[in-house]
Design an enzyme around this catalytic site. Structure first.
Site, PDB file in Angstrom:
ATOM      1  N   TYR A  67      -7.765   1.272  11.280  1.00 19.96           N
ATOM      2  CA  TYR A  67      -8.269   1.042   9.923  1.00 19.96           C
ATOM      3  C   TYR A  67      -9.772   1.248   9.828  1.00 19.96           C
ATOM      4  CZ  TYR A  67      -3.750  -0.198   8.139  1.00 19.96           C
ATOM      5  OH  TYR A  67      -2.447  -0.119   7.737  1.00 19.96           O
ATOM      6  N   ARG A  70     -10.247   4.872   9.505  1.00 20.70           N
ATOM      7  CA  ARG A  70      -9.903   5.340   8.158  1.00 20.70           C
ATOM      8  C   ARG A  70     -10.950   4.903   7.133  1.00 20.70           C
ATOM      9  NH1 ARG A  70      -4.254   3.536   6.878  1.00 20.70           N
ATOM     10  NH2 ARG A  70      -4.728   4.490   4.891  1.00 20.70           N
ATOM     11  N   GLN A 102      -1.563   3.174  -5.558  1.00 23.07           N
ATOM     12  CA  GLN A 102      -1.101   2.631  -4.277  1.00 23.07           C
ATOM     13  C   GLN A 102      -2.159   2.885  -3.218  1.00 23.07           C
ATOM     14  OE1 GLN A 102       3.322   3.795  -3.603  1.00 23.07           O
ATOM     15  NE2 GLN A 102       2.566   5.224  -5.129  1.00 23.07           N
ATOM     16  N   HIS A 120      -1.502  -1.799  -3.372  1.00 22.99           N
ATOM     17  CA  HIS A 120      -1.478  -2.035  -1.927  1.00 22.99           C
ATOM     18  C   HIS A 120      -2.831  -2.493  -1.402  1.00 22.99           C
ATOM     19  CE1 HIS A 120       2.287   0.761  -1.834  1.00 22.99           C
ATOM     20  NE2 HIS A 120       2.561  -0.446  -2.241  1.00 22.99           N
ATOM     21  N   CYS A 131      -7.748 -17.912   7.732  1.00 20.16           N
ATOM     22  CA  CYS A 131      -8.014 -18.830   6.608  1.00 20.16           C
ATOM     23  C   CYS A 131      -7.984 -18.109   5.262  1.00 20.16           C
ATOM     24  CB  CYS A 131      -9.336 -19.566   6.795  1.00 20.16           C
ATOM     25  SG  CYS A 131     -10.809 -18.561   6.493  1.00 20.16           S
ATOM     26  N   CYS A 154     -14.229 -14.150  11.656  1.00 16.89           N
ATOM     27  CA  CYS A 154     -14.513 -14.885  10.418  1.00 16.89           C
ATOM     28  C   CYS A 154     -15.632 -15.905  10.657  1.00 16.89           C
ATOM     29  CB  CYS A 154     -13.246 -15.594   9.956  1.00 16.89           C
ATOM     30  SG  CYS A 154     -13.480 -16.720   8.579  1.00 16.89           S
ATOM     31  N   CYS A 157     -13.987 -19.724  10.177  1.00 19.98           N
ATOM     32  CA  CYS A 157     -13.015 -20.386  11.062  1.00 19.98           C
ATOM     33  C   CYS A 157     -12.833 -19.691  12.409  1.00 19.98           C
ATOM     34  CB  CYS A 157     -11.661 -20.468  10.353  1.00 19.98           C
ATOM     35  SG  CYS A 157     -10.759 -18.909  10.353  1.00 19.98           S
ATOM     36  N   SER A 196       5.335   9.929  -2.855  1.00 24.17           N
ATOM     37  CA  SER A 196       6.695  10.286  -2.457  1.00 24.17           C
ATOM     38  C   SER A 196       7.717   9.402  -3.155  1.00 24.17           C
ATOM     39  CB  SER A 196       6.842  10.155  -0.938  1.00 24.17           C
ATOM     40  OG  SER A 196       6.512   8.842  -0.546  1.00 24.17           O
TER      41      SER A 196
HETATM   42  C1  BJW Z   1       0.271  15.804  -3.477  1.00 25.08           C
HETATM   43  C2  BJW Z   1      -0.795  16.570  -3.054  1.00 25.08           C
HETATM   44  C3  BJW Z   1      -1.683  17.032  -4.033  1.00 25.08           C
HETATM   45  C4  BJW Z   1       0.340  16.012  -1.317  1.00 25.08           C
HETATM   46  N1  BJW Z   1      -1.483  16.701  -5.306  1.00 25.08           N
HETATM   47  N2  BJW Z   1       0.457  15.509  -4.747  1.00 25.08           N
HETATM   48  C5  BJW Z   1      13.690  -1.867  -2.017  1.00 25.08           C
HETATM   49  C6  BJW Z   1      14.512  -0.978  -1.339  1.00 25.08           C
HETATM   50  C7  BJW Z   1      14.250  -0.671   0.001  1.00 25.08           C
HETATM   51  C8  BJW Z   1      13.186  -1.234   0.684  1.00 25.08           C
HETATM   52  C9  BJW Z   1      12.375  -2.107   0.015  1.00 25.08           C
HETATM   53  C10 BJW Z   1      12.640  -2.419  -1.319  1.00 25.08           C
HETATM   54  N3  BJW Z   1      11.680  -3.279  -1.737  1.00 25.08           N
HETATM   55  C11 BJW Z   1      10.839  -3.515  -0.715  1.00 25.08           C
HETATM   56  C12 BJW Z   1      11.232  -2.819   0.375  1.00 25.08           C
HETATM   57  C13 BJW Z   1      10.547  -2.813   1.716  1.00 25.08           C
HETATM   58  C14 BJW Z   1       9.309  -1.963   1.741  1.00 25.08           C
HETATM   59  C15 BJW Z   1       9.685  -0.536   1.344  1.00 25.08           C
HETATM   60  O1  BJW Z   1       9.511  -0.080   0.241  1.00 25.08           O
HETATM   61  N4  BJW Z   1      10.195   0.222   2.322  1.00 25.08           N
HETATM   62  C16 BJW Z   1      10.572   1.610   2.073  1.00 25.08           C
HETATM   63  C17 BJW Z   1       9.884   2.509   3.092  1.00 25.08           C
HETATM   64  C18 BJW Z   1      12.061   1.746   2.068  1.00 25.08           C
HETATM   65  N5  BJW Z   1       8.281  -2.478   0.862  1.00 25.08           N
HETATM   66  C19 BJW Z   1       7.440  -3.431   1.254  1.00 25.08           C
HETATM   67  O2  BJW Z   1       7.526  -3.917   2.375  1.00 25.08           O
HETATM   68  C20 BJW Z   1       6.400  -3.924   0.254  1.00 25.08           C
HETATM   69  N6  BJW Z   1       6.429  -5.318   0.187  1.00 25.08           N
HETATM   70  C21 BJW Z   1       7.441  -5.990  -0.378  1.00 25.08           C
HETATM   71  O3  BJW Z   1       8.351  -5.440  -0.946  1.00 25.08           O
HETATM   72  O4  BJW Z   1       7.350  -7.348  -0.236  1.00 25.08           O
HETATM   73  C22 BJW Z   1       8.430  -8.165  -0.666  1.00 25.08           C
HETATM   74  C23 BJW Z   1       8.003  -9.592  -0.425  1.00 25.08           C
HETATM   75  C24 BJW Z   1       8.026 -10.481  -1.456  1.00 25.08           C
HETATM   76  C25 BJW Z   1       7.613 -11.795  -1.244  1.00 25.08           C
HETATM   77  C26 BJW Z   1       7.177 -12.187   0.019  1.00 25.08           C
HETATM   78  C27 BJW Z   1       7.130 -11.300   1.050  1.00 25.08           C
HETATM   79  C28 BJW Z   1       7.555  -9.991   0.832  1.00 25.08           C
HETATM   80  C29 BJW Z   1       4.997  -3.579   0.758  1.00 25.08           C
HETATM   81  C30 BJW Z   1       4.751  -2.119   0.805  1.00 25.08           C
HETATM   82  C31 BJW Z   1       3.369  -1.876   1.449  1.00 25.08           C
HETATM   83  C32 BJW Z   1       3.092  -0.394   1.658  1.00 25.08           C
HETATM   84  N7  BJW Z   1       1.946  -0.245   2.487  1.00 25.08           N
HETATM   85  C33 BJW Z   1       1.480   1.095   2.822  1.00 25.08           C
HETATM   86  C34 BJW Z   1       0.335   0.962   3.855  1.00 25.08           C
HETATM   87  C35 BJW Z   1      -0.935   0.465   3.166  1.00 25.08           C
HETATM   88  C36 BJW Z   1      -2.058   0.334   4.086  1.00 25.08           C
HETATM   89  C37 BJW Z   1      -2.546   1.627   4.702  1.00 25.08           C
HETATM   90  O5  BJW Z   1      -3.131   2.446   3.983  1.00 25.08           O
HETATM   91  O6  BJW Z   1      -2.375   1.771   5.906  1.00 25.08           O
HETATM   92  O7  BJW Z   1       1.049   1.747   1.631  1.00 25.08           O
HETATM   93  S1  BJW Z   1       2.753   2.158   3.428  1.00 25.08           S
HETATM   94  C38 BJW Z   1       2.127   3.608   2.694  1.00 25.08           C
HETATM   95  O8  BJW Z   1       3.113   4.111   1.756  1.00 25.08           O
HETATM   96  C39 BJW Z   1       0.924   3.174   1.852  1.00 25.08           C
HETATM   97  C40 BJW Z   1       1.145   3.938   0.572  1.00 25.08           C
HETATM   98  O9  BJW Z   1       0.441   3.317  -0.508  1.00 25.08           O
HETATM   99  C41 BJW Z   1       2.625   3.922   0.423  1.00 25.08           C
HETATM  100  C42 BJW Z   1       3.163   5.022  -0.474  1.00 25.08           C
HETATM  101  O10 BJW Z   1       2.901   6.276   0.073  1.00 25.08           O
HETATM  102  P1  BJW Z   1       2.462   7.486  -0.859  1.00 25.08           P
HETATM  103  O11 BJW Z   1       1.182   7.166  -1.498  1.00 25.08           O
HETATM  104  O12 BJW Z   1       3.580   7.830  -1.753  1.00 25.08           O
HETATM  105  O13 BJW Z   1       2.176   8.634   0.220  1.00 25.08           O
HETATM  106  P2  BJW Z   1       3.209   9.672   0.893  1.00 25.08           P
HETATM  107  O14 BJW Z   1       2.535  10.246   2.069  1.00 25.08           O
HETATM  108  O15 BJW Z   1       4.529   9.040   1.103  1.00 25.08           O
HETATM  109  O16 BJW Z   1       3.420  10.813  -0.208  1.00 25.08           O
HETATM  110  C43 BJW Z   1       2.371  11.673  -0.598  1.00 25.08           C
HETATM  111  C44 BJW Z   1       2.859  12.571  -1.705  1.00 25.08           C
HETATM  112  O17 BJW Z   1       1.763  13.351  -2.170  1.00 25.08           O
HETATM  113  C45 BJW Z   1       3.939  13.563  -1.270  1.00 25.08           C
HETATM  114  O18 BJW Z   1       5.013  13.521  -2.199  1.00 25.08           O
HETATM  115  C46 BJW Z   1       3.237  14.937  -1.338  1.00 25.08           C
HETATM  116  O19 BJW Z   1       4.095  15.990  -1.731  1.00 25.08           O
HETATM  117  C47 BJW Z   1       2.204  14.679  -2.387  1.00 25.08           C
HETATM  118  N8  BJW Z   1       1.006  15.537  -2.358  1.00 25.08           N
HETATM  119  N9  BJW Z   1      -0.703  16.775  -1.675  1.00 25.08           N
HETATM  120  C48 BJW Z   1      -0.391  15.997  -5.629  1.00 25.08           C
HETATM  121  N10 BJW Z   1      -2.772  17.825  -3.686  1.00 25.08           N
HETATM  122 ZN    ZN Z   2     -11.329 -17.619   8.531  1.00 28.22          ZN
END
Ligand code: BJW
Ligand code: ZN
Length: 247
Positions: A67, A70, A102, A120, A131, A154, A157, A196
Site C-alpha cells: 500500500y 501504491r 470505488q 472503498h 484504536c 499509532c 496506543c 468490472s
Molecule cells: C477501463 C479503462 C479505461 C480499463 N476506461 N474503463 C454479493 C455476492 C457475492 C459476494 C459478495 C456479495 N456481497 C459482498 C460480497 C463479498 C465481497 C465481494 O463483492 N466479492 C466479489 C469478488 C464476489 N465484498 C466485500 O467483501 C465488501 N464488503 C462487504 O460486502 O461487507 C459486508 C459486511 C457487512 C457488515 C459487516 C462486515 C461485512 C468489501 C469490498 C471491498 C473491495 N476492496 C477492493 C480493494 C480496496 C483496497 C485497494 O485498493 O487495495 O476494492 S477490491 C478491488 O475491487 C478494489 C476495487 O475498488 C474493487 C472493484 O474493482 P474495479 O474498480 O471494478 O476494478 P477492476 O480491475 O475489476 O475493473 C477495471 C475495469 O476497468 C475493467 O472492466 C476494464 O475493462 C476497465 N477499463 N481501462 C474505462 N481506460
Molecule cells: Zn491507536
C-alpha cells in the site's frame, strides 16, 4: 470521437447523474486496474494475501509495503481527461453530478470534482488498526517497491497504522453507502465507468437503478458483469469518451 446517439440524448437531458467509477477511470493516469489479465494488480499478486484483514493480521509489513508503494504511485499520477471532463460537466451546471467512486485514489478531487462517496475508502486516510483513531504518520517514502516495510505506529496506543480502505469482508463506510444509494435513487441517469462490476455492494447500485427504471450507461472498452443491465454501452476508454460527451 462520435458519441452514440442514445448516450448523447440521455446525457443531454439528464438533470441528475450518478457516476459510479472504478479502477478503469484511473487507468489512463497510469494506475493499474485490479483484474486486467496482464497489467492488473491481481495478475501479479494474490488478493487474499494483500486485501483482506486476515492478510494484514498475518503479515502487516508485507501489506503495508504494497500500500505504501501504491500511495507513491497515486501521488505521482495526474488526473486524466476523463476526470477533468466530469469536473467540467458538474461546473457547467446543466445537470447535478454525484460522483461515487470505488477508487481509493484522489484523482477525482484533484481534477476538481466533489466526491459524494468513496465506497472503498481512501488510501491516504490512515487510521490505527487497534484504536481506530486517525493517523497522519505516513512513514518513510518509498521510491521503489519493496517486499516488506514496517507500518507506522499509532501515537495514541502503539497499534499499527493501516490504510483507510475497505478490504474484502469488511463493511463499507455506512454513511458513504447511504449517500451513494440516495444519489442512485434520485438520478435520472447512472453512468458506470471503468468497473468490472464484480465487487458488491458497489455493483448493486446500477442494478438497483435498472430495477427502478433509471437508464444505465456503461463506458468501458470491455464487456462487464453489468453490461446486461445497461441501457447503452459505449466501448471506449473513459479519457476519450467523457471529453467527447461534453463537446
Ligand atoms: C477501463 C479503462 C479505461 C480499463 N476506461 N474503463 C454479493 C455476492 C457475492 C459476494 C459478495 C456479495 N456481497 C459482498 C460480497 C463479498 C465481497 C465481494 O463483492 N466479492 C466479489 C469478488 C464476489 N465484498 C466485500 O467483501 C465488501 N464488503 C462487504 O460486502 O461487507 C459486508 C459486511 C457487512 C457488515 C459487516 C462486515 C461485512 C468489501 C469490498 C471491498 C473491495 N476492496 C477492493 C480493494 C480496496 C483496497 C485497494 O485498493 O487495495 O476494492 S477490491 C478491488 O475491487 C478494489 C476495487 O475498488 C474493487 C472493484 O474493482 P474495479 O474498480 O471494478 O476494478 P477492476 O480491475 O475489476 O475493473 C477495471 C475495469 O476497468 C475493467 O472492466 C476494464 O475493462 C476497465 N477499463 N481501462 C474505462 N481506460
Ligand atoms: Zn491507536
Amino acid at each position: 470521437m462520435r458519441v452514440p446517439e442514445e448516450v448523447l440524448e440521455l446525457a443531454r437531458t439528464a438533470k441528475g447523474v450518478t457516476v459510479l467509477t472504478g479502477a478503469g477511470m484511473s487507468a489512463e493516469s497510469g494506475l493499474a486496474t485490479f483484474r486486467d489479465a496482464q497489467t492488473g494488480l491481481w495478475a501479479q499478486q494474490d488478493p487474499s494475501e494483500l486485501a483482506t484483514p486476515e492478510a494484514w493480521e498475518a503479515d502487516p509489513a508485507r501489506v503495508w509495503a504494497w500500500y505504501r508503494w501504491r500511495m507513491t504511485l497515486m501521488t505521482r499520477a495526474q488526473p486524466n481527461a476523463g476526470h477533468r471532463a466530469l469536473a467540467e460537466w458538474s461546473e457547467a451546471g446543466d445537470a447535478h453530478l454525484w460522483v461515487v467512486t470505488q477508487n481509493v485514489d484522489d484523482l477525482h478531487e484533484r481534477a476538481g470534482s466533489d466526491v459524494l462517496a468513496h465506497l472503498h475508502g481512501s488510501i491516504f486516510a490512515l487510521r490505527c488498526s487497534r484504536c481506530g483513531q486517525d493517523a497522519d504518520a505516513v512513514g518513510e517514502p518509498l521510491t521503489e517497491p519493496v517486499e516488506r516495510l514496517d507500518p507506522p505506529v499509532c501515537v495514541h496506543c502503539g497499534g499499527l497504522v493501516r490504510p483507510g480502505i475497505v478490504w474484502f469482508g469488511e463493511a463499507l463506510p455506512q454513511d458513504a453507502l447511504e449517500r451513494a444509494e440516495a444519489a442512485t435513487l434520485s438520478a435520472d441517469l447512472v453512468l458506470v465507468i471503468g468497473t468490472s462490476g464484480i465487487v458488491y455492494p458497489a455493483a448493486g447500485l446500477p442494478i438497483m437503478a435498472h430495477h427502478r427504471g433509471v437508464p444505465v450507461v456503461e463506458i468501458n472498452p470491455e464487456e462487464t458483469d453489468l453490461s446486461d443491465i445497461a441501457t447503452a454501452t459505449w466501448r471506449v476508454p473513459a479519457g476519450e469518451a467523457l471529453p467527447a460527451l461534453l463537446t
